[in-house]
Enzyme design. Sequence first.
Site, mmCIF file in Angstrom:
data_model
loop_
_atom_site.group_PDB
_atom_site.id
_atom_site.type_symbol
_atom_site.label_atom_id
_atom_site.label_comp_id
_atom_site.label_asym_id
_atom_site.label_seq_id
_atom_site.Cartn_x
_atom_site.Cartn_y
_atom_site.Cartn_z
ATOM 1 N N ARG A 77 0.824 -1.222 0.000
ATOM 2 C CA ARG A 77 0.000 0.000 0.000
ATOM 3 C C ARG A 77 0.850 1.260 0.000
ATOM 4 N NH1 ARG A 77 -3.356 -0.766 5.100
ATOM 5 N NH2 ARG A 77 -1.418 -1.815 5.631
ATOM 6 N N ASN A 121 -6.148 -2.506 2.368
ATOM 7 C CA ASN A 121 -6.161 -3.957 2.507
ATOM 8 C C ASN A 121 -7.603 -4.408 2.610
ATOM 9 O OD1 ASN A 121 -3.397 -4.388 2.479
ATOM 10 N ND2 ASN A 121 -3.200 -4.435 4.693
#
Length: 92
Positions: free
Chosen positions: A18, A36
Amino acid sequence: MITRRLKIRGRVQGVGFRDALCGEALEREVTGWVRNRTDGTVEALVQGPADRVAELIVWARRGPPASRVDDMLVEARDDEPAHTGFERRPTA
């Protein structure tokens, strides 16, 4: 401007995916978000000029060095409202 939703499967959590995606998006001036998912995937919404979004998608198919991308689903989402900046969202 185009918008794409990415669902990335593989070893993509716990490897900096990320944060790396945020950096790549900001470098390309692509807006949107990344998070996520509880199923172990990473989901992202990316918006911007078609060529920059395409570059980011190519990067996401590889990911950062510690990741392993097994599969990625890309969906057109051009009906999404415009985003400003790129954010890391909480797990969903």
